[in-house]
Design a protein around this motif. Sequence first.
Motif, PDB file in Angstrom:
ATOM      1  N   GLU A 243       3.058  14.575  20.754  1.00 39.49           N
ATOM      2  CA  GLU A 243       4.339  15.420  20.921  1.00 39.49           C
ATOM      3  C   GLU A 243       5.332  15.426  21.571  1.00 39.49           C
ATOM      4  N   SER A 244       6.326  14.711  21.606  1.00 38.92           N
ATOM      5  CA  SER A 244       7.762  14.851  22.346  1.00 38.92           C
ATOM      6  C   SER A 244       8.158  15.397  23.170  1.00 38.92           C
ATOM      7  N   SER A 245       7.767  16.609  23.167  1.00 36.76           N
ATOM      8  CA  SER A 245       8.191  17.968  24.175  1.00 36.76           C
ATOM      9  C   SER A 245       6.737  18.810  24.516  1.00 36.76           C
ATOM     10  N   VAL A 246       5.961  17.809  24.588  1.00 33.30           N
ATOM     11  CA  VAL A 246       4.284  18.283  25.158  1.00 33.30           C
ATOM     12  C   VAL A 246       3.967  17.630  25.872  1.00 33.30           C
ATOM     13  N   PRO A 247       3.438  17.499  27.312  1.00 34.20           N
ATOM     14  CA  PRO A 247       3.026  16.138  28.073  1.00 34.20           C
ATOM     15  C   PRO A 247       1.903  15.751  27.654  1.00 34.20           C
ATOM     16  N   LYS A 248       1.534  14.275  27.794  1.00 35.04           N
ATOM     17  CA  LYS A 248       0.678  13.326  26.665  1.00 35.04           C
ATOM     18  C   LYS A 248      -0.162  13.385  27.314  1.00 35.04           C
ATOM     19  N   ARG A 249      -0.792  13.966  28.586  1.00 30.81           N
ATOM     20  CA  ARG A 249      -2.088  14.566  29.194  1.00 30.81           C
ATOM     21  C   ARG A 249      -2.717  14.301  27.880  1.00 30.81           C
ATOM     22  N   THR A 250      -2.602  15.359  27.768  1.00 31.44           N
ATOM     23  CA  THR A 250      -3.491  16.924  26.977  1.00 31.44           C
ATOM     24  C   THR A 250      -4.350  15.657  26.195  1.00 31.44           C
ATOM     25  N   ILE A 251      -3.458  14.643  25.338  1.00 34.26           N
ATOM     26  CA  ILE A 251      -4.144  14.192  24.449  1.00 34.26           C
ATOM     27  C   ILE A 251      -5.550  12.920  25.090  1.00 34.26           C
ATOM     28  N   GLU A 252      -4.600  12.710  25.580  1.00 40.17           N
ATOM     29  CA  GLU A 252      -5.098  11.222  26.436  1.00 40.17           C
ATOM     30  C   GLU A 252      -6.488  12.270  27.025  1.00 40.17           C
ATOM     31  N   ALA A 253      -6.703  13.287  27.639  1.00 39.42           N
ATOM     32  CA  ALA A 253      -7.503  13.775  28.044  1.00 39.42           C
ATOM     33  C   ALA A 253      -8.604  13.319  26.017  1.00 39.42           C
TER      34      ALA A 253
END
Length: 302
Positions: A243-253
């Motif tokens: 999501e554009s407004s949420v750091p992508k690190r969570t999805i990458e994890a």
Amino acid sequence: MKKILLFLIAISIYGCKNDTKANGKLNVVTTTTMITDLVKNIGGDSINVQGLMGSGVDPHLYKASEGDVSKLVNADVIFYNGLHLEGKLVEVFEKMGSKTKTPIALADELDKTTLIGSDYFASNYDPHVWFNIDYFKQFAEKVTQVLSEKNPENADIFQANKTKYINQLNELQNTIKSVIETLPKEKRILVTAHDAFNYFGKAYNFEVVGLQGLSTATEAGVQDVQKLAAFIIEKEIKAIFVESSVPKRTIEALQAAVKSKGHNVEIGGTLYSDALGNAGTVEGTYIGMFEYNVNTIVNALK
């Protein structure tokens, strides 16, 4: 926040002339980019609009600056989402309430019995209501009503703009429905950084799963990641979304957790959830954002 509230109270006590109304137009302040875009469509060139939040800004975590408070004090009208989406601004809005200028929570127009419940917010409802286009139409009706009351000489313009915009939202609904119908129902599982898309899921028969829950103020733990990774493998989900407004690190994890179990899931793209894209782009408008999101989701999950 305390410093800002004291600043606001001081301004209220000593008075503040609305000297930004030099061109004779209503000064309107909005919070999220979705509401800013809506108000611009209804008000057109007949009003001045200042949005507090820009592209990529997370309203859950947004804190007002003294500059924001000055804008709010000088506004003739203030529109915000409500349902505690703008949680850290609520105190400011409460201090501003008066007979002449009360910030307007557009979500107050909605039938609460139709909303999705949530324990994450003080309102007890999921605040991401703009992902139901019918709700957004109700927002348009309220904005038109308020602007017409505040500026009756331009009421006909506001009404005409609203009619045009509602027609565009009707077209948007037809377009979205056609695109989604190309995706088999068993593939309609949407995994994102946080649960911003529940109203979208309810409207278009998607199962929606967010890694962080409804509010980005909560952090996803290791157990959350492992549990969702197992779900992705079990359901053979092809893609998950940033999501554009949420750091992508969570999805990458999450992607890494799936891979560690001998499976693969793609990152299907970036979705716009709590904020629109950059001004001047297709995703920088509510209608463009919605079409972009749907096309991104459907293309990745096919």
